[in-house]
Design a protein around this motif. Structure first.
Motif: not given
Lengths: 307, 524
Positions: A14-16, A19-22, A143-144, A242-244
């Protein structure tokens, strides 16, 4: 539904594939933290998109022309956004409520139409190419940053500063009678919000090869506001959730592509009606429960509590 | 003992309103100083000038500190608080969504060290003060009689009204003030609660705190203060001991109003009449078939019981007055009769209409019309437009136009100004406009709420003449007034309201001679 199934069964895959969405979720989460800080001090400011633009353009220009190292560019971009926050804050922070909101929207428009679209160095309406962007590497600092910023802002709400913010939000007049320097603390919140928005802008340039001036208009500002409204503002987690949620929504709703905006709007209205305190209420993440259900529950419970 | 607060010739005008007009006073260190005066006298404005919420236009406000006297005028509120001046607010201003303990913790702000870094990187040694502050906050809550632990943390707005008032005092004390300003700390409290407020003030003072107390309740102020200053229309009209102040003719006039020049000026309770006057006026005959009949009416705002078991009646053709001090519940009664508030218990009937359930517009159409306190005219519309709106409920447009023309003739003040925005009229002219507007709804019973409020004496005369005239023309009137003597002069019968109850009733002339009336206003 594929979206959720993949998220649950194959998180790495999913992450791969998203990625842009994450990365976008992360940037929006930082913007949400930025608006949370001003909300927490009781100020309805809508200047975030403007500060974001300052952070973004400064970062890209510094990496294009002096070719300074990227972390320094980002730092300077965020700080310049903060400095702009002081300048904007001085005249507008005397205003309150909807008037403050209008004045800060005015700032966003003036910045966009007056500066960005008018100064050759920003590429005017064409935008700026950013050849140094690194979409994959750019996700790491995002992410950090999120857990670090979340922690810091959460702790901040417990300091003398955060307590003063809460007091100002609840009642400005009473706060000044308790010796709180209201204009100063409002300014601090406003500037911290500006720095965080500038930082989000700086991070965003790192994952896009192109800085697009239309990204920093009123619609972005309203989007950031919706993160806070839908997520709830009593707790820093609210705007982040809310953002996610709202960033993922268009992806989840892909199958109804043509009606996406309609459904988006409907969800927003439903949240405001049935959960005005946002998804994350004061008591943390609670189930969405309409008020009439709550009332019925209380009536049923009352004889027991009388015993 | 030195002077803690010294006001010299403090002036603050709002446009043409002389809210505070050259007030000088001195508060000794360790005193309980009372500041009283009728509604609109400028008491709260004065507090706002001292605490920095308003700027003085001239004059000085000096606070004695260990390092000499400091000028407070032109300092922002937080700086004044930092110098040790704490206040409470007339209308509660708690941090509603914070708990009681959190409210008090905020009150410690000026003396809490900045701990931002320590909190960001939780360093135990730098956070040591936290526990002590929490203990102190709980101590302060117990001090004012609030057991916060009793029902766990809950937002301040869920506390009872009396507890909220107490919490505001605790929050002010958290500053460790040198001067505590209490702006109506006992407003809306019942007598038992007021006694507890009095005890608390006395205890705090015994521990060395200087208190400036503003309240309408004369019993409270006269009971705890050794020094009192009286304001009226922005000026200090008297000061001194409670005994001296309460017998000062200027004070009595400010509170009870003045009778019209034509009648002999006798003040209720003045000696020569006191001897003969019965302690209690014989209750005037209640009307047998009243137009308005109120029985055991109870009205509450949340936890505040504003009206307690009030019964009275008004017969056709009468003028009946409800008199009593500010906050007694008079306006609440009127607002309940016109359907703006709903009673908790009791009945109110107007003819065959049940006022406790009928909607406000149904009540107006039934012929019960209220002229509200503060006049509530529409300032930007012209005099004529205001009058036309008064006839909103009527369908007979042509008759309305004729009646408006008649009103303009009867009240030339309005006729001459028919095309002016109503906001440009003087207060008294606006009041006459409001009454005329009420008449256009064709009332059978007209409720007048404080028609003389804030008016200069000549305008009071003009307004009362208007009331007398419309009464002679056959309108029944229920009048609420603070200006008791004028109201009693006019009224057939009157009821004295105190803390939501009817204390006395009788004919206007009997009550005018009754010393109890003065007590209801000025305390016993």
């Amino acid at each position: 539904m594929d979206f959720f199934i993949q998220l649950l069964t194959d998180p790495i895959g999913f992450y791969n594939s998203h990625e842009l969405l994450v990365a976008q979720m992360g940037i929006n989460a930082i913007l949400a933290i930025s608006i949370f800080v001003t909300f927490y001090s009781g100020q309805l400011t809508l200047a975030n998109a403007g500060f974001m633009a300052i952070g973004a353009y400064t970062t890209v220009l510094l990496s294009l022309y002096p070719q300074w190292p990227l972390p320094l560019d980002m730092l300077l971009g965020s700080l310049l956004a903060g400095a702009a926050g002081v300048l904007v804050g001085l005249p507008v922070l005397r205003l309150r409520g909807v008037f403050l909101a209008i004045a800060t929207i005015g700032f966003v428009e003036a910045l966009l139409l007056g500066v960005i679209l008018n100064v050759p160095i920003t590429g005017e309406g064409q935008g700026l190419k950013n050849p140094t962007a690194d979409p994959l590497g750019g996700i790491v600092p995002i992410l950090v940053s999120i857990p670090v910023l979340t922690y810091l802002v959460w702790r901040l709400t417990r300091t003398r500063l955060g307590q003063a913010w809460a007091a100002i939000r609840e009642d400005e007049l009473a706060a000044s009678s308790n010796g709180i320097n209201v204009p100063l603390y409002k300014m601090i919140a406003f500037v911290i919000g500006a720095i965080l928005a500038g930082y989000a802008g700086a991070l965003e340039t790192h994952i896009n090869f192109f800085v697009d001036p239309t990204e920093y208009g009123i619609s972005r500002t309203i989007q950031i506001l919706t993160f806070a409204v839908v997520g709830g503002t009593s707790n820093v987690l609210g705007p982040i959730v809310g953002a996610v949620f709202l960033t993922a929504l268009p992806e989840i709703l892909r199958f109804v592509r043509d009606y996406r905006d309609v459904i988006n709007g409907v969800i927003l209205i439903l949240v405001i009606i049935f959960r005005p305190q946002g998804i994350v209420g004061r008591g943390g993440l609670a189930l969405i429960r309409p008020r009439w259900l709550h009332r019925r529950g209380r009536v049923r419970g009352s004889p027991a509590s009388a015993l | 003992m030195g002077v803690l607060l010294r006001l010299s010739d403090v002036i603050r005008h709002f446009g043409g309103v002389h809210a505070v007009d050259g007030v000088s006073l001195e508060i000794e260190e360790g005193a309980i100083f009372g500041l009283i005066g009728p509604n609109g006298a400028g008491k709260t404005t004065l507090v706002n000038l001292v605490t920095g919420y308003l700027r003085t236009q001239s004059g000085s406000v000096r606070l004695g500190t260990p390092a000499g006297e400091v000028e407070l005028a032109r300092r922002p509120p937080h700086a004044v608080a930092g110098l040790g001046v704490a206040r409470t607010f007339q209308t509660l201003r708690l941090y509603r969504n914070l708990t009681a303990v959190e409210n008090v913790l905020v009150g410690m702000h000026p003396r809490r060290p900045d701990d931002t870094l320590a909190q960001l990187l939780p360093l135990p040694p730098l956070r040591r003060g936290e526990q002590e502050r929490l203990e102190e906050a709980r101590g302060l809550l117990r001090r004012v009689g609030l057991e916060s632990e009793r029902d766990g943390p809950r937002p301040a707005w869920t506390l009872s009204y009396g507890d909220q008032r107490r919490l505001e005092v605790a929050r002010a004390l958290a500053l460790r003030p040198r001067l505590l300003i209490l702006d109506e700390p006992a407003a809306g409290m019942n007598p038992a609660e007021k006694d507890r407020v009095r005890e608390l003030i006395q205890q705090l003072n015994a521990e060395g705190l200087t208190v400036l107390l503003i309240d309408h309740d004369m019993r409270l102020v006269m009971g705890v203060c050794r020094q009192i200053a009286v304001l009226n229309f922005g000026r200090k009209i008297a000061d001194g001991s409670p005994v001296k102040v309460s017998s000062d003719p200027a004070v009595i006039e400010a509170y009870l109003g003045k009778e019209a020049e034509k009648t002999a000026a006798h003040v209720p309770g003045s000696e020569e009449i006191d001897v003969q006057a019965p302690a209690r006026a014989p209750a005037a005959a209640e009307p047998a078939a009243p137009l308005l009949e109120v029985k055991e009416l109870e009205v509450a705002y949340g936890a505040i019981q504003a009206v307690r078991s009030v019964s009275f009646g008004v017969a056709k053709g009468e003028i009946v007055a409800l008199i009593g001090a500010n906050g007694a519940g008079k306006s609440t009664i009127l607002n309940t009769l016109s359907g703006l508030l709903r009673p908790r218990a009791g009945t109110a009937r107007f003819d065959r209409l049940d006022l406790t359930t009928a909607s406000p517009d149904r009540i107006v159409r039934g012929g019960l019309v209220q002229v509200p306190e503060g006049r509530e005219i529409l300032a930007r519309l012209t005099v004529r437009e205001n009058l036309e709106l008064g006839a909103w409920v009527r369908r007979d447009g042509q008759v309305v136009q004729r009646e408006i023309a008649e009103l303009m003739e009867r009240f030339p003040i309005l006729g001459q100004r028919r095309n002016l925005p109503a906001g440009q009229l003087s207060g008294g002219e606006q009041q006459i406009l409001a009454i005329a507007r009420g008449l256009l709804a064709r009332p059978r019973l007209l409720l007048l709420d404080e028609p003389s409020l804030g008016l200069a004496p000549q305008m009071v005369d003009a307004v009362f003449e208007v009331i007398e005239r419309i009464h002679k023309e056959g309108v029944t009137v229920l009048l609420v007034e603070q200006n008791a003597l004028r109201a009693l002069e006019l009224a057939d019968r009157a009821y004295v309201v105190e803390t939501g109850r009817i204390l006395l009733s009788g004919t206007g002339s009997a009550l005018r001679r009754n010393p109890e009336v003065r007590k209801a206003y000025l305390g016993g």
